[in-house]
Design an enzyme around this catalytic site. Structure first.
Site, PDB file in Angstrom:
ATOM      1  N   LEU A 231       0.836  -1.215   0.000  1.00 28.75           N
ATOM      2  CA  LEU A 231       0.000   0.000   0.000  1.00 28.75           C
ATOM      3  C   LEU A 231       0.867   1.260   0.000  1.00 28.75           C
ATOM      4  CD1 LEU A 231      -2.673  -1.087   2.640  1.00 28.75           C
ATOM      5  CD2 LEU A 231      -2.736  -1.397   0.153  1.00 28.75           C
TER       6      LEU A 231
ATOM      7  N   HIS B 240      -3.261   4.195  -2.504  1.00 28.02           N
ATOM      8  CA  HIS B 240      -4.247   3.340  -1.821  1.00 28.02           C
ATOM      9  C   HIS B 240      -4.863   4.081  -0.637  1.00 28.02           C
ATOM     10  CE1 HIS B 240      -1.445   0.167  -3.551  1.00 28.02           C
ATOM     11  NE2 HIS B 240      -2.607  -0.194  -4.038  1.00 28.02           N
TER      12      HIS B 240
ATOM     13  N   GLN C 131      -3.767 -12.817 -12.810  1.00 27.72           N
ATOM     14  CA  GLN C 131      -3.572 -11.638 -13.650  1.00 27.72           C
ATOM     15  C   GLN C 131      -2.108 -11.409 -14.023  1.00 27.72           C
ATOM     16  OE1 GLN C 131      -5.427  -9.132 -10.446  1.00 27.72           O
ATOM     17  NE2 GLN C 131      -3.991  -7.589 -11.155  1.00 27.72           N
TER      18      GLN C 131
ATOM     19  N   LYS D 211      -5.345   5.623 -11.807  1.00 27.05           N
ATOM     20  CA  LYS D 211      -3.994   5.317 -12.286  1.00 27.05           C
ATOM     21  C   LYS D 211      -4.065   4.147 -13.287  1.00 27.05           C
ATOM     22  CE  LYS D 211       0.304   3.877 -12.135  1.00 27.05           C
ATOM     23  NZ  LYS D 211      -0.080   2.486 -11.970  1.00 27.05           N
ATOM     24  N   ASP D 212      -4.806   3.098 -12.950  1.00 29.94           N
ATOM     25  CA  ASP D 212      -5.028   2.002 -13.902  1.00 29.94           C
ATOM     26  C   ASP D 212      -6.340   2.299 -14.611  1.00 29.94           C
ATOM     27  OD1 ASP D 212      -2.712   0.418 -13.267  1.00 29.94           O
ATOM     28  OD2 ASP D 212      -3.668   0.049 -11.348  1.00 29.94           O
TER      29      ASP D 212
END
Ligand code: PAF
Length: 284
Positions: A33, A37, A61, A149-150
């Site tokens: 984190l 986060h 993933q 961010k993603d």
């Protein structure tokens, strides 16, 4: 703060929370984190009665060539940060708890998952959508917080929740940056001092492209070409993509009409570390 290692404990805690009339804010993470986060946990805490954090490094993933085994897992520090950020319950399952038998079911989205990260990492989004569906099913009705961010992941998860009527409201949260502009990421720790400095080219290139649009450039192809050229001018950066897209469909734009919301999205490799960054702009 309650720490649950099993699905049944976590599910029971959140069922009891809702039965007591309290709302749940879910923050799914892979741990390690950082301030990005923390901002998700703080947003969840401001808007929901109980914050539920999940920490699970999801093997599905990662491709076999990726960084699954060396992905940072500082669990004690993560739990301290979570408690300080006001988290009420943390779910920390093992791989065996999440996948007691190899999953025969995969959640797959078409379209949104094909370009950018999907092209670079062909199995990645199936892993994300499958584990996020499991987490949503275990957690139950809630608001779920995902970082911009993603950006592609956020768009994919939002679309999945809508398509599958998952009882979850997906809530976006803005990118948190270091003082010098580098977007916070658990993978920044892999960067050498030289690459850490070189990586600032990503945000610089996004700001320059945003200025180009503000100065009246309407051709998305010109903006994308400038983004790519700026990143390529940094010798330590290996450009992966630079796109000018619609923020919801992620489709490449052609002409940027006044008032259009645009997302500039870039990815580049610095030695073995891939970094992503993006910026929202309204054509004016
Ligand atoms: O963004 C992440 O950390 C992960 O992709 C997520 C959403 C927790 C799924 O494993």
């Amino acid at each position: 703060m309650q720490v649950c290692a099993t699905k049944s404990e976590f599910r029971r805690f959140l069922d009891d929370t809702r039965a007591a009339g309290r709302t749940v804010g879910l923050v799914p993470t892979m741990g390690a984190l950082h301030a990005g986060h923390r901002s998700l946990m703080e947003a969840a805490s401001a808007e929901c009665d109980v914050v539920a954090l999940t920490i699970f490094v999801n093997p599905l993933q990662f491709a076999p060539t990726e960084d699954l085994s060396k992905y940072p897992r500082p669990i004690e520090r993560d739990l301290e940060l979570a408690e300080a950020a006001g988290v009420g319950v943390v779910f920390t399952p093992t791989v065996e708890e999440m996948y007691p038998v190899p999953t025969a079911t995969t959640v797959h989205l078409d379209g949104l998952t094909a370009p950018m990260e999907g092209a670079a990492r062909p199995t990645h989004f199936d892993g994300v959508t499958t584990v996020v569906t499991k987490l949503f099913n275990i957690a139950g009705p809630c608001r779920a917080y995902f970082g911009e961010k993603d950006f592609q992941q956020l768009a994919v998860v939002r679309r999945m929740a809508a398509d599958l009527d998952q009882p979850v409201e997906v809530v976006p949260s803005p990118i948190i940056r270091e003082a010098d502009g580098l977007a916070m990421s658990s993978r920044n720790i892999y960067l050498s001092i030289e690459d850490r400095a070189a990586a600032l080219v990503l945000y610089r290139s996004l700001l320059a492209a945003s200025e180009l649009i503000s100065a009246g450039e309407r051709r998305a192809s010109v903006v994308a070409a400038q983004l790519a050229a700026d990143i390529a001018s940094e010798p330590r950066a290996a450009l992966e993509y630079a796109e000018v897209v619609d923020p919801l469909t992620l489709e490449p734009l052609d002409l940027l009409d006044v008032g259009t919301d645009v997302r500039l999205i870039v990815a580049a490799r610095f030695a073995t570390t891939r970094l992503l960054d993006n910026l929202g702009v309204r054509a004016s």
